[in-house]
Design a protein around this motif. Structure first.
Motif, PDB file in Angstrom:
ATOM      1  N   ASN A   1      -8.909   0.435 -11.420  1.00  0.00           N
ATOM      2  CA  ASN A   1      -8.278  -0.494 -10.490  1.00  0.00           C
ATOM      3  C   ASN A   1      -9.282  -1.425  -9.826  1.00  0.00           C
ATOM      4  OD1 ASN A   1      -5.547   1.042 -10.355  1.00  0.00           O
ATOM      5  ND2 ASN A   1      -7.096   2.587  -9.997  1.00  0.00           N
ATOM      6  N   LEU A   2      -8.792  -2.606  -9.460  1.00  0.00           N
ATOM      7  CA  LEU A   2      -9.501  -3.499  -8.560  1.00  0.00           C
ATOM      8  C   LEU A   2      -8.886  -3.281  -7.192  1.00  0.00           C
ATOM      9  CD1 LEU A   2      -9.659  -6.773 -10.659  1.00  0.00           C
ATOM     10  CD2 LEU A   2     -11.535  -5.201 -10.154  1.00  0.00           C
ATOM     11  N   ARG A   3      -9.720  -3.210  -6.164  1.00  0.00           N
ATOM     12  CA  ARG A   3      -9.194  -2.920  -4.834  1.00  0.00           C
ATOM     13  C   ARG A   3      -9.865  -3.793  -3.788  1.00  0.00           C
ATOM     14  NH1 ARG A   3     -13.070   0.487  -2.528  1.00  0.00           N
ATOM     15  NH2 ARG A   3     -11.747   1.538  -1.055  1.00  0.00           N
ATOM     16  N   GLY A   4      -9.142  -4.003  -2.722  1.00  0.00           N
ATOM     17  CA  GLY A   4      -9.681  -4.739  -1.587  1.00  0.00           C
ATOM     18  C   GLY A   4      -9.378  -3.986  -0.314  1.00  0.00           C
ATOM     19  N   GLU A   5     -10.351  -3.949   0.582  1.00  0.00           N
ATOM     20  CA  GLU A   5     -10.158  -3.282   1.869  1.00  0.00           C
ATOM     21  C   GLU A   5     -10.136  -4.322   2.976  1.00  0.00           C
ATOM     22  OE1 GLU A   5     -11.988   1.123   1.479  1.00  0.00           O
ATOM     23  OE2 GLU A   5     -13.398  -0.466   1.949  1.00  0.00           O
ATOM     24  N   PHE A   6      -9.177  -4.171   3.853  1.00  0.00           N
ATOM     25  CA  PHE A   6      -9.022  -5.051   4.994  1.00  0.00           C
ATOM     26  C   PHE A   6      -8.888  -4.159   6.221  1.00  0.00           C
ATOM     27  CE2 PHE A   6      -6.890  -6.599   1.215  1.00  0.00           C
ATOM     28  CZ  PHE A   6      -7.630  -7.747   0.958  1.00  0.00           C
ATOM     29  N   ALA A   7     -10.013  -3.955   6.926  1.00  0.00           N
ATOM     30  CA  ALA A   7     -10.078  -3.021   8.044  1.00  0.00           C
ATOM     31  C   ALA A   7      -9.666  -1.624   7.545  1.00  0.00           C
ATOM     32  CB  ALA A   7      -9.228  -3.495   9.210  1.00  0.00           C
ATOM     33  N   ILE A   8      -8.577  -1.078   8.056  1.00  0.00           N
ATOM     34  CA  ILE A   8      -8.164   0.264   7.627  1.00  0.00           C
ATOM     35  C   ILE A   8      -7.219   0.233   6.435  1.00  0.00           C
ATOM     36  CG2 ILE A   8      -8.479   1.250   9.920  1.00  0.00           C
ATOM     37  CD1 ILE A   8      -5.416   1.136  10.266  1.00  0.00           C
ATOM     38  N   PHE A   9      -6.804  -0.953   5.987  1.00  0.00           N
ATOM     39  CA  PHE A   9      -5.823  -1.084   4.908  1.00  0.00           C
ATOM     40  C   PHE A   9      -6.509  -1.311   3.565  1.00  0.00           C
ATOM     41  CE2 PHE A   9      -3.845  -2.593   8.814  1.00  0.00           C
ATOM     42  CZ  PHE A   9      -2.778  -1.709   8.892  1.00  0.00           C
ATOM     43  N   GLU A  10      -5.870  -0.823   2.518  1.00  0.00           N
ATOM     44  CA  GLU A  10      -6.389  -0.974   1.162  1.00  0.00           C
ATOM     45  C   GLU A  10      -5.260  -1.433   0.243  1.00  0.00           C
ATOM     46  OE1 GLU A  10      -7.612   2.098  -2.316  1.00  0.00           O
ATOM     47  OE2 GLU A  10      -8.532   2.450  -0.380  1.00  0.00           O
ATOM     48  N   LEU A  11      -5.546  -2.426  -0.580  1.00  0.00           N
ATOM     49  CA  LEU A  11      -4.600  -2.897  -1.590  1.00  0.00           C
ATOM     50  C   LEU A  11      -5.304  -2.879  -2.936  1.00  0.00           C
ATOM     51  CD1 LEU A  11      -3.092  -5.998   0.242  1.00  0.00           C
ATOM     52  CD2 LEU A  11      -2.032  -3.766  -0.058  1.00  0.00           C
ATOM     53  N   GLY A  12      -4.552  -2.588  -3.998  1.00  0.00           N
ATOM     54  CA  GLY A  12      -5.176  -2.555  -5.311  1.00  0.00           C
ATOM     55  C   GLY A  12      -4.185  -2.761  -6.432  1.00  0.00           C
ATOM     56  N   PHE A  13      -4.722  -3.097  -7.583  1.00  0.00           N
ATOM     57  CA  PHE A  13      -3.919  -3.165  -8.791  1.00  0.00           C
ATOM     58  C   PHE A  13      -4.818  -2.805  -9.961  1.00  0.00           C
ATOM     59  CE2 PHE A  13      -5.767  -7.343  -8.454  1.00  0.00           C
ATOM     60  CZ  PHE A  13      -6.073  -7.686  -9.748  1.00  0.00           C
ATOM     61  N   GLY A  14      -4.204  -2.276 -11.017  1.00  0.00           N
ATOM     62  CA  GLY A  14      -4.987  -1.867 -12.165  1.00  0.00           C
ATOM     63  C   GLY A  14      -4.116  -1.445 -13.325  1.00  0.00           C
ATOM     64  N   ALA A  15      -4.751  -0.804 -14.279  1.00  0.00           N
ATOM     65  CA  ALA A  15      -4.054  -0.340 -15.483  1.00  0.00           C
ATOM     66  C   ALA A  15      -4.668   0.982 -15.909  1.00  0.00           C
ATOM     67  CB  ALA A  15      -4.174  -1.367 -16.599  1.00  0.00           C
ATOM     68  N   GLY A  16      -3.895   1.739 -16.665  1.00  0.00           N
ATOM     69  CA  GLY A  16      -4.383   3.029 -17.133  1.00  0.00           C
ATOM     70  C   GLY A  16      -3.440   3.646 -18.130  1.00  0.00           C
ATOM     71  N   PHE A  17      -3.541   4.958 -18.258  1.00  0.00           N
ATOM     72  CA  PHE A  17      -2.769   5.679 -19.255  1.00  0.00           C
ATOM     73  C   PHE A  17      -2.046   6.858 -18.635  1.00  0.00           C
ATOM     74  CE2 PHE A  17      -6.223   3.649 -21.530  1.00  0.00           C
ATOM     75  CZ  PHE A  17      -5.532   3.030 -22.564  1.00  0.00           C
ATOM     76  N   ASP A  18      -0.875   7.134 -19.186  1.00  0.00           N
ATOM     77  CA  ASP A  18      -0.058   8.282 -18.807  1.00  0.00           C
ATOM     78  C   ASP A  18      -0.114   9.271 -19.959  1.00  0.00           C
ATOM     79  OD1 ASP A  18       1.781  10.011 -17.743  1.00  0.00           O
ATOM     80  OD2 ASP A  18       3.481   8.661 -17.896  1.00  0.00           O
ATOM     81  N   PHE A  19      -0.509  10.497 -19.673  1.00  0.00           N
ATOM     82  CA  PHE A  19      -0.606  11.544 -20.701  1.00  0.00           C
ATOM     83  C   PHE A  19       0.438  12.619 -20.412  1.00  0.00           C
ATOM     84  CE2 PHE A  19      -4.939   9.908 -19.950  1.00  0.00           C
ATOM     85  CZ  PHE A  19      -5.196   9.369 -21.197  1.00  0.00           C
ATOM     86  N   PRO A  20       1.709  12.395 -20.766  1.00  0.00           N
ATOM     87  CA  PRO A  20       2.748  13.378 -20.461  1.00  0.00           C
ATOM     88  C   PRO A  20       2.826  14.477 -21.525  1.00  0.00           C
ATOM     89  CG  PRO A  20       3.732  11.421 -21.397  1.00  0.00           C
ATOM     90  CD  PRO A  20       2.255  11.179 -21.349  1.00  0.00           C
ATOM     91  N   VAL A  21       2.705  15.700 -21.079  1.00  0.00           N
ATOM     92  CA  VAL A  21       2.828  16.852 -21.970  1.00  0.00           C
ATOM     93  C   VAL A  21       4.034  17.667 -21.516  1.00  0.00           C
ATOM     94  CG1 VAL A  21       1.720  18.942 -22.836  1.00  0.00           C
ATOM     95  CG2 VAL A  21       0.349  16.900 -22.394  1.00  0.00           C
TER      96      VAL A  21
END
Length: 192
Positions: free
Chosen positions: A86-106
């Motif tokens: 993820n890419l993330r940004g912090e603004f004082a106590i708040f955090e926002l982010g977006f990203g990509a990944g994988f789901d490994f459902p078993v």
């Protein structure tokens, strides 16, 4: 008066250092029902529980969830591992982010003893362990959180790439697409 201002400045600077954490670990829950149906939120079977861990370095974050869920009616246990960058940004106590990944459902069917992997709503037999990686679905993730001192609370929304493809191919409308996303909440202990 000068002493009060100096004390407040020192306190503000030291608290600012506590907001950002390099490592975060804690319990997590993910809702698997229809996010637009209020009745689905009332059933515990629509939730998976587990843990989340994150490593945050500057504007980057690597997050991993390990979740467990059950379908008692069909005698099935679900084990989901979700890993996102993820890419993330912090603004004082708040955090926002977006990203990509994988789901490994078993999926473990306790009636038959079969181990299956869930891909695009289908349950396929798993013959070899590495098939989990070759059959996993790509997810897109949007997250928001609050970090205060040694504790953080985070929520995220993940949407499978296969669902986004169907939307752009005009196979589904936008509301149906958004309903297929999953909402997670985590209570995180901040370290370092």
């Amino acid at each position: 008066m000068k002493k009060v201002i100096i004390i407040l400045l020192v306190l503000a600077v030291s608290l600012t250092g506590l907001f950002a954490a390099t490592i975060q670990v804690g319990p997590s829950a993910r809702f698997n029902g229809d996010i637009s149906n209020v009745e689905d939120y009332k059933s515990i079977s629509n939730y998976e529980f587990g843990a989340e861990a994150r490593v945050n370095i500057s504007a980057f974050s690597l997050a991993a969830n390990v979740l467990f869920g059950q379908d008692r009616a069909n005698n099935i246990d679900y084990f989901n591992s979700i890993v996102t960058a993820n890419l993330r940004g912090e603004f004082a106590i708040f955090e926002l982010g977006f990203g990509a990944g994988f789901d490994f459902p078993v999926i473990w069917d306790k009636s038959t003893g079969d181990v299956l992997v869930g891909i695009n709503g289908e349950e396929r037999p798993l013959d070899k362990f590495y098939e989990i990686f070759t059959n996993c679905d790509v997810l897109f993730r949007v997250s928001a959180g609050v970090n205060l001192g040694g504790l953080g609370v985070a929520a995220d929304y993940k949407l499978p790439w296969s669902t986004i493809q169907k939307y752009f191919q005009n196979q589904e409308d936008s509301i149906a697409t958004m309903k297929k996303g999953r909402v997670s909440v985590a209570l995180l202990l901040n370290f370092f």
